[in-house]
Design a protein around this motif. Structure first.
Motif, short mmCIF file in Angstrom:
data_model
loop_
_atom_site.label_atom_id
_atom_site.label_comp_id
_atom_site.label_asym_id
_atom_site.label_seq_id
_atom_site.Cartn_x
_atom_site.Cartn_y
_atom_site.Cartn_z
N ILE A 22 0.84 -1.20 0.00
CA ILE A 22 0.00 0.00 0.00
C ILE A 22 0.87 1.25 0.00
N GLN A 23 1.93 1.23 0.82
CA GLN A 23 2.83 2.38 0.90
C GLN A 23 3.56 2.61 -0.42
N VAL A 24 3.89 1.53 -1.11
CA VAL A 24 4.55 1.64 -2.41
C VAL A 24 3.63 2.36 -3.40
N GLN A 25 2.37 2.02 -3.36
CA GLN A 25 1.40 2.67 -4.25
C GLN A 25 1.21 4.16 -3.91
N LEU A 26 1.52 4.51 -2.67
CA LEU A 26 1.34 5.90 -2.22
C LEU A 26 2.59 6.75 -2.39
N ILE A 27 3.67 6.14 -2.93
CA ILE A 27 4.92 6.90 -3.11
C ILE A 27 4.67 8.12 -4.02
N ASP A 28 4.96 9.30 -3.51
CA ASP A 28 4.82 10.58 -4.24
C ASP A 28 3.41 10.79 -4.78
N LYS A 29 2.43 10.14 -4.19
CA LYS A 29 1.06 10.23 -4.71
C LYS A 29 0.53 11.66 -4.64
N VAL A 30 0.78 12.33 -3.53
CA VAL A 30 0.29 13.71 -3.37
C VAL A 30 0.88 14.60 -4.46
N LYS A 31 2.17 14.45 -4.66
CA LYS A 31 2.87 15.25 -5.69
C LYS A 31 2.35 14.92 -7.08
N LEU A 32 2.19 13.64 -7.36
CA LEU A 32 1.71 13.20 -8.67
C LEU A 32 0.28 13.67 -8.93
N ASP A 33 -0.55 13.57 -7.92
CA ASP A 33 -1.94 14.03 -8.06
C ASP A 33 -1.99 15.52 -8.36
N LYS A 34 -1.13 16.27 -7.68
CA LYS A 34 -1.10 17.72 -7.88
C LYS A 34 -0.64 18.05 -9.30
N LEU A 35 0.43 17.39 -9.76
CA LEU A 35 0.94 17.64 -11.11
C LEU A 35 -0.06 17.23 -12.18
N LYS A 36 -0.74 16.14 -11.94
CA LYS A 36 -1.74 15.69 -12.91
C LYS A 36 -2.91 16.66 -12.96
N THR A 37 -3.31 17.15 -11.81
CA THR A 37 -4.41 18.13 -11.76
C THR A 37 -4.02 19.38 -12.54
N GLU A 38 -2.78 19.83 -12.34
CA GLU A 38 -2.30 21.03 -13.04
C GLU A 38 -2.24 20.80 -14.54
N ALA A 39 -1.78 19.62 -14.95
CA ALA A 39 -1.69 19.30 -16.38
C ALA A 39 -3.08 19.24 -17.00
N ASP A 40 -4.00 18.59 -16.30
CA ASP A 40 -5.38 18.50 -16.81
C ASP A 40 -6.04 19.87 -16.88
N LYS A 41 -5.78 20.67 -15.86
CA LYS A 41 -6.35 22.02 -15.80
C LYS A 41 -5.84 22.87 -16.96
N SER A 42 -4.54 22.78 -17.23
CA SER A 42 -3.93 23.53 -18.33
C SER A 42 -4.51 23.07 -19.67
N GLN A 43 -4.64 21.74 -19.82
CA GLN A 43 -5.19 21.20 -21.06
C GLN A 43 -6.62 21.69 -21.28
N LYS A 44 -7.39 21.69 -20.22
CA LYS A 44 -8.78 22.14 -20.30
C LYS A 44 -8.87 23.64 -20.57
N LYS A 45 -7.99 24.39 -19.94
CA LYS A 45 -7.99 25.85 -20.08
C LYS A 45 -7.77 26.28 -21.53
N TYR A 46 -6.84 25.63 -22.20
CA TYR A 46 -6.47 26.03 -23.56
C TYR A 46 -7.15 25.20 -24.64
N ALA A 47 -8.01 24.29 -24.24
CA ALA A 47 -8.68 23.42 -25.21
C ALA A 47 -9.46 24.22 -26.26
N PRO A 48 -10.29 25.22 -25.87
CA PRO A 48 -11.04 26.00 -26.88
C PRO A 48 -10.11 26.72 -27.86
N LEU A 49 -9.04 27.34 -27.33
CA LEU A 49 -8.09 28.07 -28.18
C LEU A 49 -7.45 27.12 -29.20
N LEU A 50 -6.99 25.96 -28.74
CA LEU A 50 -6.34 25.01 -29.63
C LEU A 50 -7.32 24.41 -30.63
#
Length: 266
Positions: free
Chosen positions: A86-114
């Motif tokens: 379980i701990q192995v699956q949680l390695i850097d999970k908070v960091k990864l979740d944050k980066l993924k959220t930011e990437a998804d947010k950026s993709q969504k933000k510029y989706a209409p423009l692109l």
């Protein structure tokens, strides 16, 4: 004539009596030897049973205690393994979740423009095919006006995705260190399973010998009882040896678990 017959009768009786006497003497010689040999074997069997029974009692108690120790250690190991996985699956999970959220947010933000920019590119291509120079000019003007913004948007999206990918690789590398330490555990568990099958077979042998042993005791056959008790003790000794191996392997698993736990990110 009468005297002669009397003498012959007397001689015959004498001969018969002598034969009976000799046979009786021979029986006296043979019988004690047989009884003594029988008694000696029976008494020897009793001595063997007395000695084997002490070994039987000691092994039965030891095997019971060893089985309990193995069960406790195995339960601890399994629980700890589950916790580490379980701990192995949680390695850097908070960091990864944050980066993924930011990437998804950026993709969504510029989706209409692109999407608009892509649409203009298609329309420009279609207009060229139709040789509609006026439309080509208008579409290109609009597209070129957006080019800088699109480039910036794509750069931002790419940077955020790259950051996520890099973080994922780092997390995977950290996980691999822990998982590699635990790789031998599966092989050890297979050895334990194989040894447990041997114990099952030894127990079957013990149970069968125990039935024969009890039957021999019921019949008062000390020799047979001693023979079966020897088989029982032999099976218990084999079980004892197998349990020692299993306990050693479970200890090795515990050591691997501790080593893996030490490599988990703090």
């Amino acid at each position: 004539m009468i005297d002669l017959l009397q003498r012959r009768s007397t001689n015959n009786r004498y001969k018969i009596g002598l034969v009976v006497l000799i046979l009786s003497f021979l029986l006296l010689l043979v019988r004690p030897s047989f009884v003594e040999a029988s008694d000696t074997g029976w008494d020897g069997a009793l001595t063997t049973i007395d000695q084997l029974h002490d070994s039987f009692s000691a092994l039965e108690l030891t095997n019971k205690q060893n089985k309990q120790q193995i069960q406790v250690l195995r339960k601890q190991n399994n629980e700890k393994l589950k916790e580490i996985n379980i701990q192995v699956q949680l390695i850097d999970k908070v960091k990864l979740d944050k980066l993924k959220t930011e990437a998804d947010k950026s993709q969504k933000k510029y989706a209409p423009l692109l999407a608009e920019y892509t649409d203009l590119s298609k329309k420009t291509t279609e207009a060229r095919k139709r040789k509609d120079h006026k439309s080509v000019l208008l579409f290109e003007l609009k597209r070129n006006r957006m080019k800088a913004s699109v480039h910036a948007a794509r750069q931002e999206i790419m940077l955020k995705k790259d950051a996520l990918t890099a973080a994922q690789k780092q997390a995977t590398a950290k996980s691999k260190i822990v998982k590699d330490i635990l790789v031998p555990v599966q092989s050890i568990k297979k050895q334990i399973t194989a040894e447990n099958k041997k114990i099952t077979d030894f127990n079957k042998q013990r149970i069968a010998a125990d039935k024969r042993y009890k039957a021999a005791v019921k019949q008062g056959d000390a020799v047979e009882a001693a023979s079966e008790l020897r088989l029982i003790v032999g099976a218990l000794s084999q079980i004892h040896a197998s349990q020692n191996k299993i306990y050693e392997w479970e200890t090795m698993i515990r050591s691997a678990i501790y080593a893996a736990e030490a490599k988990l990110p703090k």
